[in-house]
Design a protein around this motif. Structure first.
Motif, PDB file in Angstrom:
ATOM      1  N   PHE A 162      -5.652   1.338  -4.819  1.00  0.00           N
ATOM      2  CA  PHE A 162      -6.496   2.519  -4.956  1.00  0.00           C
ATOM      3  C   PHE A 162      -7.507   2.251  -6.063  1.00  0.00           C
ATOM      4  N   GLU A 163      -8.765   2.559  -5.806  1.00  0.00           N
ATOM      5  CA  GLU A 163      -9.798   2.298  -6.816  1.00  0.00           C
ATOM      6  C   GLU A 163     -10.789   3.461  -6.875  1.00  0.00           C
ATOM      7  N   PRO A 164     -11.199   3.853  -8.094  1.00  0.00           N
ATOM      8  CA  PRO A 164     -10.664   3.400  -9.382  1.00  0.00           C
ATOM      9  C   PRO A 164      -9.570   4.342  -9.895  1.00  0.00           C
ATOM     10  N   ILE A 165      -8.426   3.796 -10.248  1.00  0.00           N
ATOM     11  CA  ILE A 165      -7.369   4.569 -10.889  1.00  0.00           C
ATOM     12  C   ILE A 165      -7.609   4.521 -12.391  1.00  0.00           C
ATOM     13  N   GLY A 166      -7.713   5.669 -13.004  1.00  0.00           N
ATOM     14  CA  GLY A 166      -7.971   5.721 -14.440  1.00  0.00           C
ATOM     15  C   GLY A 166      -6.728   5.407 -15.250  1.00  0.00           C
ATOM     16  N   SER A 167      -6.933   4.844 -16.410  1.00  0.00           N
ATOM     17  CA  SER A 167      -5.828   4.579 -17.322  1.00  0.00           C
ATOM     18  C   SER A 167      -5.158   5.894 -17.702  1.00  0.00           C
ATOM     19  N   GLY A 168      -3.827   5.936 -17.580  1.00  0.00           N
ATOM     20  CA  GLY A 168      -3.093   7.153 -17.906  1.00  0.00           C
ATOM     21  C   GLY A 168      -2.877   8.094 -16.742  1.00  0.00           C
ATOM     22  N   ASP A 169      -3.279   7.710 -15.538  1.00  0.00           N
ATOM     23  CA  ASP A 169      -3.169   8.581 -14.369  1.00  0.00           C
ATOM     24  C   ASP A 169      -1.697   8.814 -14.020  1.00  0.00           C
ATOM     25  N   THR A 170      -1.187  10.004 -14.299  1.00  0.00           N
ATOM     26  CA  THR A 170       0.225  10.302 -14.069  1.00  0.00           C
ATOM     27  C   THR A 170       0.543  10.495 -12.590  1.00  0.00           C
ATOM     28  N   GLU A 171      -0.442  10.918 -11.802  1.00  0.00           N
ATOM     29  CA  GLU A 171      -0.198  11.104 -10.369  1.00  0.00           C
ATOM     30  C   GLU A 171       0.063   9.765  -9.684  1.00  0.00           C
ATOM     31  N   PHE A 172      -0.608   8.716 -10.145  1.00  0.00           N
ATOM     32  CA  PHE A 172      -0.341   7.394  -9.580  1.00  0.00           C
ATOM     33  C   PHE A 172       1.069   6.923  -9.945  1.00  0.00           C
ATOM     34  N   LEU A 173       1.503   7.223 -11.157  1.00  0.00           N
ATOM     35  CA  LEU A 173       2.875   6.880 -11.557  1.00  0.00           C
ATOM     36  C   LEU A 173       3.881   7.624 -10.676  1.00  0.00           C
ATOM     37  N   ASP A 174       3.583   8.881 -10.372  1.00  0.00           N
ATOM     38  CA  ASP A 174       4.449   9.664  -9.489  1.00  0.00           C
ATOM     39  C   ASP A 174       4.514   9.035  -8.101  1.00  0.00           C
ATOM     40  N   LEU A 175       3.362   8.592  -7.598  1.00  0.00           N
ATOM     41  CA  LEU A 175       3.333   7.959  -6.280  1.00  0.00           C
ATOM     42  C   LEU A 175       4.183   6.697  -6.262  1.00  0.00           C
ATOM     43  N   LEU A 176       4.061   5.867  -7.292  1.00  0.00           N
ATOM     44  CA  LEU A 176       4.867   4.648  -7.362  1.00  0.00           C
ATOM     45  C   LEU A 176       6.361   4.978  -7.404  1.00  0.00           C
ATOM     46  N   THR A 177       6.714   5.949  -8.221  1.00  0.00           N
ATOM     47  CA  THR A 177       8.117   6.339  -8.350  1.00  0.00           C
ATOM     48  C   THR A 177       8.690   6.794  -7.020  1.00  0.00           C
ATOM     49  N   ARG A 178       7.920   7.554  -6.276  1.00  0.00           N
ATOM     50  CA  ARG A 178       8.411   8.099  -5.008  1.00  0.00           C
ATOM     51  C   ARG A 178       8.289   7.105  -3.859  1.00  0.00           C
ATOM     52  N   THR A 179       7.530   6.036  -4.065  1.00  0.00           N
ATOM     53  CA  THR A 179       7.444   4.992  -3.037  1.00  0.00           C
ATOM     54  C   THR A 179       8.673   4.087  -3.067  1.00  0.00           C
ATOM     55  N   ARG A 180       9.257   3.921  -4.243  1.00  0.00           N
ATOM     56  CA  ARG A 180      10.386   3.003  -4.389  1.00  0.00           C
ATOM     57  C   ARG A 180      11.504   3.243  -3.377  1.00  0.00           C
ATOM     58  N   PRO A 181      12.023   4.467  -3.239  1.00  0.00           N
ATOM     59  CA  PRO A 181      13.105   4.652  -2.255  1.00  0.00           C
ATOM     60  C   PRO A 181      12.663   4.424  -0.814  1.00  0.00           C
ATOM     61  N   ILE A 182      11.375   4.534  -0.547  1.00  0.00           N
ATOM     62  CA  ILE A 182      10.892   4.299   0.817  1.00  0.00           C
ATOM     63  C   ILE A 182      10.946   2.815   1.159  1.00  0.00           C
ATOM     64  N   VAL A 183      10.535   1.961   0.232  1.00  0.00           N
ATOM     65  CA  VAL A 183      10.563   0.512   0.509  1.00  0.00           C
ATOM     66  C   VAL A 183      11.956  -0.060   0.299  1.00  0.00           C
ATOM     67  N   GLY A 184      12.827   0.658  -0.411  1.00  0.00           N
ATOM     68  CA  GLY A 184      14.196   0.196  -0.600  1.00  0.00           C
ATOM     69  C   GLY A 184      14.261  -1.150  -1.277  1.00  0.00           C
ATOM     70  N   ASP A 185      14.902  -2.095  -0.608  1.00  0.00           N
ATOM     71  CA  ASP A 185      15.014  -3.455  -1.146  1.00  0.00           C
ATOM     72  C   ASP A 185      13.757  -4.277  -0.896  1.00  0.00           C
ATOM     73  N   GLY A 186      12.767  -3.672  -0.262  1.00  0.00           N
ATOM     74  CA  GLY A 186      11.520  -4.377   0.003  1.00  0.00           C
ATOM     75  C   GLY A 186      10.668  -4.487  -1.255  1.00  0.00           C
ATOM     76  N   LEU A 187       9.470  -5.012  -1.075  1.00  0.00           N
ATOM     77  CA  LEU A 187       8.580  -5.306  -2.190  1.00  0.00           C
ATOM     78  C   LEU A 187       7.613  -4.146  -2.431  1.00  0.00           C
TER      79      LEU A 187
END
Length: 333
Positions: A162-187
């Motif tokens: 995603f571009e441009p993500i600003g430094s400190g963007d908490t919504e992007f951190l939320d997206l990453l956190t919630r993506t983890r269980p979707i990919v599971g053991d994937g990358l």
């Protein structure tokens, strides 16, 4: 008298600020030039954790089995372990129609027959300045739903861009956190802007271009902690010479090595393309210089780092010379 004293102090302050603004670029340039010196250690080279961005033609039907065999023959001679194949972009509302990647399943089957040890992630993203709104919870949920759908096709993971993500963007951190269980053991991986190379660089550049070109070291560290890989887009630097660009890569690599724990992978983006739209950047940036900078960063780090590599951008623009530079300066220096 008091007014004149304050005026003199104000003028002295402005003069000091002007002097600092004039001196800092020179100091930064001298520092970068100095960093791009020395001899890389013999062990500072690929460990087989490199990556390659692949264009959309692989999943929309334009590339066929013969094309894949040709690419596979090249990749078997490299340290490339991961590829990110462009499978989007998301619509502005966060949805991802299947029509964007109609040949994805067939591509993945052929890929696994040719290169079973090379992981394939879906490269997904969108522009977020006037496009997709990651600040909107409903949009983020649709992005996550789209990722779930993509993973059912058989991808090994997801690579966000995603571009441009600003430094400190908490919504992007939320997206990453919630993506983890979707990919599971994937990358789970993401492209990142460059790390702020010197204090005050980020706000100064932001004031000129209107958005963050750099992330603060603290925010970069937060993103790295939520992913398996971070691929720094270490190109389009705007720097006017090979020495400065090489020093910039050394600095980016050195910062990342200190900020990212050893169990995560750090990838230095290497510019295997030649249309920067700025003549001096085309001359300054190359795979060879990025590779040499990465080796010097590793050498300065002082010890081997298994999960550290180059990420070549991008397959459809890479020339025979780019691949030769990858082999000569990184794969088999």
């Amino acid at each position: 008298m008091i007014a004149r004293t304050r005026a003199r102090r104000g003028l002295r302050f402005l003069a000091m600020v002007a002097a600092v603004l004039l001196v800092l670029p020179g100091v930064a340039a001298a520092t970068l030039t100095l960093q791009f010196t020395g001899t890389p250690a013999p062990w500072a080279k690929t460990t087989g954790h490199d990556a390659l961005w692949l264009g959309h033609a692989w999943v929309d039907g334009r590339k066929n089995a013969a094309d894949l065999k040709e690419l596979a023959a090249r990749l078997r001679k490299t340290g490339i372990r991961d590829v990110y194949v462009h499978s989007g972009p998301f619509e502005y509302d966060g949805t991802l129609p299947a029509a964007k990647h109609p040949a994805a399943e067939d591509f993945l089957k052929r890929w696994r027959a040719e290169l079973p040890k090379v992981r394939v992630s879906a490269w997904l993203g969108q522009k977020v300045d006037g496009g997709l709104d990651l600040d909107d919870p409903a949009t983020r949920q649709r992005v996550l739903d789209s990722v779930s759908g993509v993973m059912t096709l058989g991808f090994d993971g997801v690579h966000y861009n995603f571009e441009p993500i600003g430094s400190g963007d908490t919504e992007f951190l939320d997206l990453l956190t919630r993506t983890r269980p979707i990919v599971g053991d994937g990358l789970l991986s993401t492209s990142t802007p460059q790390i702020e190379p010197f204090p005050l660089t980020r706000p100064a550049v932001r004031a000129v271009i209107g958005h963050d070109k750099y992330w603060s070291p603290e925010y970069f560290k937060e993103v790295a902690a939520l992913t398996d890989q971070v691929a720094i887009m270490t190109y389009d630097s705007g720097l006017p010479s090979e020495l400065l660009y090489g020093g910039h890569v050394v600095r980016q690599g050195g910062l990342a090595l200190e900020l990212v724990p050893p169990e995560r992978t750090v990838l230095i983006g290497a510019p295997a393309y030649h249309d920067h739209n700025v003549p001096w950047v085309d001359a300054a940036e190359s795979v060879a210089t990025a590779a040499e900078g990465a080796r010097l960063a590793l050498t300065a780090y002082g010890k081997p780092r298994e999960r550290f590599g180059l990420a070549l951008y991008v397959d459809f623009a890479a020339t025979a010379e780019d691949w030769a530079e990858y082999e000569r300066f990184w794969s088999r220096p």
